[in-house]
Design an enzyme around this catalytic site. Structure first.
Site, mmCIF file in Angstrom:
data_model
loop_
_atom_site.group_PDB
_atom_site.id
_atom_site.type_symbol
_atom_site.label_atom_id
_atom_site.label_comp_id
_atom_site.label_asym_id
_atom_site.label_seq_id
_atom_site.Cartn_x
_atom_site.Cartn_y
_atom_site.Cartn_z
ATOM 1 C CB VAL A 104 -0.935 0.028 1.225
ATOM 2 C CG1 VAL A 104 -1.846 1.251 1.168
ATOM 3 C CG2 VAL A 104 -1.755 -1.247 1.315
ATOM 4 C CB CYS A 105 1.062 4.223 0.298
ATOM 5 S SG CYS A 105 1.545 5.957 0.234
ATOM 6 C CB THR A 106 5.924 4.740 0.209
ATOM 7 O OG1 THR A 106 5.498 4.895 1.567
ATOM 8 C CG2 THR A 106 5.656 6.021 -0.553
ATOM 9 C CB THR A 124 4.548 3.633 -5.078
ATOM 10 O OG1 THR A 124 4.571 3.966 -3.679
ATOM 11 C CG2 THR A 124 5.389 4.648 -5.826
ATOM 12 C CB ALA A 157 -1.951 4.935 -5.758
#
Length: 319
Positions: A104-106, A124, A157
């Site tokens: 998730v995300c970074t 990301t 993202a």
């Protein structure tokens, strides 16, 4: 039906919603279908971790003691900018053993550090796509979608995109009805398509510096069904078409045509989500002109037809 184990790694500096969002989705699915998921959290040493917002999370145990899960979720946050070497090494060894590997995300950064994204398409948070691509050239970074599936590896993202991805996984595991029930409970859409862009057109494009071009951006947003060809827009800005097209791209980062296409698509999506207008009416109001032209735009960008988009993403009444 076999129970699927879900393990979320936690560490100092993580983004709390990157953990709690997917946890709420999987926990909701477990309530809907008892015995479907067993959810656990683990930190590098088993101790509490402090999130980037100041919350303290107490994990179920340490990574060293965690059994290899069916679904392994790595959240993002400030703590992934220079990830804990213990986390990276644990991922290097245990990541390939998971049936599904999710970031998730970074959270994609520690996965890439561990070599688990090499040769794969991944995404990301938009603000870190360039860094991920630069630091890990073996990863095929796609900055646009809200989540990407490549084999058994799924990357998403920023922040709320983790909820979209988790809902997609629940739908894959338990079916549409289970995922829809969870989405209704959380009052979110089931579900934004993975290839939906991270930005709206207005956010993706820079705001033009010069007032005439800023006014044109606003005009496009307010009149998606108008004449938005380069010649008409250039005349409104009192510039030659060639000068206008060059200046618009230089100041916004995209061509006038691409900006118009995005605005029209977003307007159509909002009408499909928020109104009961017919497909033909939506096509005309959003500037696509005909249902077929709008259908081609939806398939090209979102991978689904307008009718299917409405069926999936218009919120159902919560009962």
């Amino acid at each position: 039906m076999p129970q699927r184990s879900v393990l979320l790694t936690v560490f100092d500096g993580l983004q709390s919603l990157d953990v709690t969002g997917p946890v709420e989705v999987f926990a909701g699915a477990e309530r809907h279908t008892p015995g479907s998921y067993r959810i656990r959290t683990a930190s590098p040493d088993g101790g509490p971790v402090r999130t980037s917002s100041g919350l303290t999370l107490v994990p179920d145990g340490s990574l060293a003691d965690a059994a290899d899960p069916h679904t392994l979720v790595v959240p993002g946050g400030a703590g992934t900018r220079d990830p804990d070497p213990r986390l990276v090494e644990w991922l290097r060894v245990h990541g390939p053993r998971a049936t599904r590997l999710v970031s998730v995300c970074t959270g994609a950064i520690p996965l890439a550090r561990a070599g688990l994204l090499d040769g794969r398409r991944a995404t990301t948070h938009w603000a870190y796509c360039d860094r991920l691509a630069r630091d890990h050239p073996a990863v095929r970074v796609d900055p646009d979608p809200i989540f990407v599936r490549d084999g058994n590896v799924a990357t998403s993202a920023g922040v709320t995109a983790g909820i979209d991805l988790a809902l997609a996984l629940v739908e894959e595991d338990l079916g549409r009805e289970a995922a829809l029930t969870v989405a209704r409970h959380l009052v979110v859409f089931l579900r934004r398509p993975g290839n939906q862009a991270q930005f709206s057109a207005q956010l993706a494009a820079q705001t033009a510096r010069r007032e005439p071009l800023r006014d044109i951006q606003q005009w496009i947003t307010e009149h998606p069904d108008g004449d938005l060809g380069v010649e008409a827009l250039a005349a409104r800005a009192a510039l030659s078409p060639r000068h206008f097209a060059r200046a618009f791209r230089a100041e916004t980062g995209m061509t006038p045509g691409r900006y118009v296409d995005r605005v029209r698509l977003e307007h159509a999506r909002r009408l499909l989500e928020d109104t009961t207008d017919g497909i033909g009416q939506v096509a005309r109001a959003s500037g696509h002109g005909t249902p077929e032209a709008m259908r081609r735009a939806f398939l090209r960008t979102l991978g689904t037809s307008p009718a299917e988009y409405r069926r999936r993403f218009r919120p159902a009444p919560v009962t």
